[in-house]
Design a protein around this motif. Structure first.
Motif, PDB file in Angstrom:
ATOM      1  N   ILE A 181      31.911  29.254  50.055  1.00 30.58           N
ATOM      2  CA  ILE A 181      32.381  29.047  48.682  1.00 30.58           C
ATOM      3  C   ILE A 181      31.550  29.839  47.669  1.00 30.58           C
ATOM      4  O   ILE A 181      32.111  30.544  46.831  1.00 30.58           O
ATOM      5  CB  ILE A 181      32.416  27.542  48.335  1.00 30.58           C
ATOM      6  N   PRO A 182      30.203  29.776  47.745  1.00 26.25           N
ATOM      7  CA  PRO A 182      29.444  30.542  46.746  1.00 26.25           C
ATOM      8  C   PRO A 182      29.723  32.046  46.799  1.00 26.25           C
ATOM      9  O   PRO A 182      29.791  32.702  45.757  1.00 26.25           O
ATOM     10  CB  PRO A 182      27.973  30.267  47.092  1.00 26.25           C
ATOM     11  N   MET A 183      29.927  32.589  48.004  1.00 29.37           N
ATOM     12  CA  MET A 183      30.155  34.033  48.080  1.00 29.37           C
ATOM     13  C   MET A 183      31.548  34.398  47.578  1.00 29.37           C
ATOM     14  O   MET A 183      31.739  35.435  46.955  1.00 29.37           O
ATOM     15  CB  MET A 183      29.962  34.554  49.511  1.00 29.37           C
ATOM     16  N   LYS A 184      32.512  33.526  47.847  1.00 33.29           N
ATOM     17  CA  LYS A 184      33.858  33.786  47.317  1.00 33.29           C
ATOM     18  C   LYS A 184      33.825  33.762  45.800  1.00 33.29           C
ATOM     19  O   LYS A 184      34.429  34.596  45.135  1.00 33.29           O
ATOM     20  CB  LYS A 184      34.835  32.731  47.832  1.00 33.29           C
ATOM     21  N   ALA A 185      33.105  32.767  45.266  1.00 33.32           N
ATOM     22  CA  ALA A 185      33.022  32.645  43.817  1.00 33.32           C
ATOM     23  C   ALA A 185      32.341  33.876  43.223  1.00 33.32           C
ATOM     24  O   ALA A 185      32.762  34.410  42.193  1.00 33.32           O
ATOM     25  CB  ALA A 185      32.243  31.379  43.447  1.00 33.32           C
ATOM     26  N   LEU A 186      31.320  34.349  43.914  1.00 36.58           N
ATOM     27  CA  LEU A 186      30.588  35.512  43.436  1.00 36.58           C
ATOM     28  C   LEU A 186      31.495  36.748  43.387  1.00 36.58           C
ATOM     29  O   LEU A 186      31.518  37.481  42.396  1.00 36.58           O
ATOM     30  CB  LEU A 186      29.410  35.769  44.385  1.00 36.58           C
ATOM     31  N   ARG A 187      32.262  36.939  44.457  1.00 35.08           N
ATOM     32  CA  ARG A 187      33.173  38.093  44.491  1.00 35.08           C
ATOM     33  C   ARG A 187      34.200  38.010  43.367  1.00 35.08           C
ATOM     34  O   ARG A 187      34.525  38.996  42.720  1.00 35.08           O
ATOM     35  CB  ARG A 187      33.891  38.163  45.835  1.00 35.08           C
TER      36      ARG A 187
END
Ligand SMILES: Nc1ncnc2c1ncn2[C@@H]1O[C@H](COP(=O)(O)OP(=O)(O)OP(=O)(O)O)[C@@H](O)[C@H]1O
Ligand SMILES: [Mg+2]
Length: 455
Positions: free
Chosen positions: A148-154
């Motif tokens: 989730i954090p990496m998706k949000a970051l992208r």
């Protein structure tokens, strides 16, 4: 040397023959076609680099052939030079607007033709090199991660990259801050301009101002020539101030002034120069704490921190560990010219248990190390991992670092569910079966534990 292939398209046999002859004499490989149809038939898969195309052709005319050639995917599309008869200059001009490299007028001059052919082929080569380079750069800034954090970051990168807003990237060492900075630049409107990087921690205090702002010859001992600063170099593009928390207060005030005025003042002169650079800064320090200690200027902090980004430590997004491990394995095996490698589920489990104080960089190093140290192994197991990762993984399995039972249970459940999801290749239905849960129950649990759903 590779022979360049050229297709000559003209309905007059005499022109086809003589043009092909001249080109062959120059070392090209020339073939001919007598109509638009024949040209379009000859092109696919033939590797022609250039088409010399008569505009006036019976059947499909040259203009239409040109349009169809322009629709061929870039990698296989030949360059086109059109040949126009007397009085058809207008059509020739239109052809260049449609994408032809240039045009030649009949009667053809041999010298002119050969120069144009050479230029057209050279231009095609350059355009291809350019596209390849951009692809390589782009590949360098691909951000891996499905948590989730990496998706949000992208998503956040996609939203703010096209703006000119200043960005401050927070994150522990090795989390991927530099990668994020590259990705922002790569998706911005400045993507074709330069990306200039300054590591504020690595440059000695007495040199950093000259590095950033430049200097004039003779402005200090050792300044033997004028020097352009990083701000000027990044003009029109992006300036990445890495480890901005390590700048001295004196340098900070100069950077602040530069940002406020959008002008730099090179050392040893009174003149100021206008610069337009988008600033991306990064830090692994808590800047607000540095402000309260008097080590960082509050006004500069607010200038830089327009859009804050936080790259979480790897231990908070462990579900990305298997993905990273396999990504680096593939990447590094390719780098070392080795065949693709596999990694066992057991080894992945040990990797997921480890705490990764050095974050993604440490994981990459571990994978690099096992690839180098085990040249004959095609399938890596737990025993190939460095002892530290292996042992620490075991010890952490005891989970004694939590203060409440609730925390320990959540952490255990999270790890266990992640493991089962990984074993079932992210298939929630199958993982639920294995775990003896209703699918909807598992979904809810994943949500409360912050595990992202891959479908
Ligand atoms: N999400 C990611 N996807 C792919 N590679 C990553 C990712 N995050 C980090 N890496 C890789 O990990 C290594 C460290 O990343 P990077 O240099 O960007 O970290 P950093 O936060 O700038 O570290 P430092 O604070 O030490 O400068 C690099 O090799 C980078 O390519
Ligand atoms: Mg960095």
């Amino acid at each position: 040397m590779k022979q360049r292939r050229i297709l000559v398209v003209d309905d007059e046999p005499e022109i086809r023959r003589s043009l092909a002859g001249v080109l062959e004499d120059e070392g090209y490989r020339a073939e001919t076609a007598e109509s638009g149809e024949a040209c379009l038939d000859a092109l696919p898969g033939a590797g022609f680099e250039l088409v010399l195309l008569d505009i006036w052709l019976p059947g499909i005319d040259g203009m239409e052939v040109l349009e169809r050639i322009q629709a061929i995917p870039f990698a296989e599309r030949p360059e086109v030079v059109v040949i126009s008869g007397h009085g058809s200059i207008e059509a020739a001009v239109k052809a260049t607007k449609l994408g032809a490299f240039d045009f030649l007028e009949k009667p053809l001059s041999i010298d002119k033709t050969l120069i144009l052919v050479k230029n057209a082929i050279e231009s095609k080569k350059l355009r291809h090199e350019n596209v390849d380079l951009k692809k390589q750069l782009h590949a360098k800034s691909i951000i891996v991660g499905d948590s989730i954090p990496m998706k949000a970051l992208r998503q956040q990168i996609g939203l703010m990259a096209p703006t000119n807003g200043r960005v401050l990237i927070y994150g522990e060492s090795g989390t991927g801050k530099e990668l994020v900075a590259h990705a922002i630049h790569g998706q911005s409107l400045r993507q074709n301009e330069t990306f200039v990087e300054v590591n504020c921690a690595a440059i000695p205090e007495d040199l950093i101002e000259s590095e950033l702002f430049g200097h004039y010859k003779g402005s200090f001992p050792g300044a033997t020539a004028d020097k352009e600063g990083k701000f000027q170099k990044a003009n029109g593009g992006t300036l990445f101030l890495d480890e901005v928390g390590d700048m001295s207060l004196k340098t900070q005030s100069k950077v602040l002034r530069t940002l406020e005025e959008q002008r730099v003042n090179p050392l040893g002169g009174d003149e100021t120069i206008v610069v337009d650079a988008r600033i991306i800064a990064s830090t692994n320090k808590d800047l607000e704490e540095e402000i309260s200690r008097g080590n960082f200027r509050e006004d500069l902090f607010y200038r830089l921190n327009v859009i804050p980004f936080f790259v979480p430590p790897l231990r908070d997004r462990k579900e990305d560990v298997p993905l990273f491990a396999r990504h680096f394995l593939k990447d590094l095996a390719a780098t070392y010219g080795r065949r693709p490698r596999e990694i066992t589920d057991d080894a992945i489990e040990a990797l997921m248990r480890y705490s990764w104080p050095g974050n993604v960089r440490e994981l990459r190093n571990v994978i690099e190390r096992i690839v180098i140290m085990n040249p004959m192994t095609t399938r890596f197991d737990r025993k190939h991992l460095p002892t530290l990762v292996y042992r620490d993984g075991h010890r952490r399995a005891a989970r004694t670092e939590f203060s409440t039972l609730h925390q320990a249970r959540d952490a255990y459940e999270r790890d266990f569910i992640l493991k089962k999801l990984d074993e079932n290749h992210g298939n929630v239905t199958r993982a639920a079966e294995v775990l003896g849960l209703e699918r909807s129950h598992l979904y809810r649990k994943m949500k409360t534990l912050g595990i992202s759903v891959k479908e």
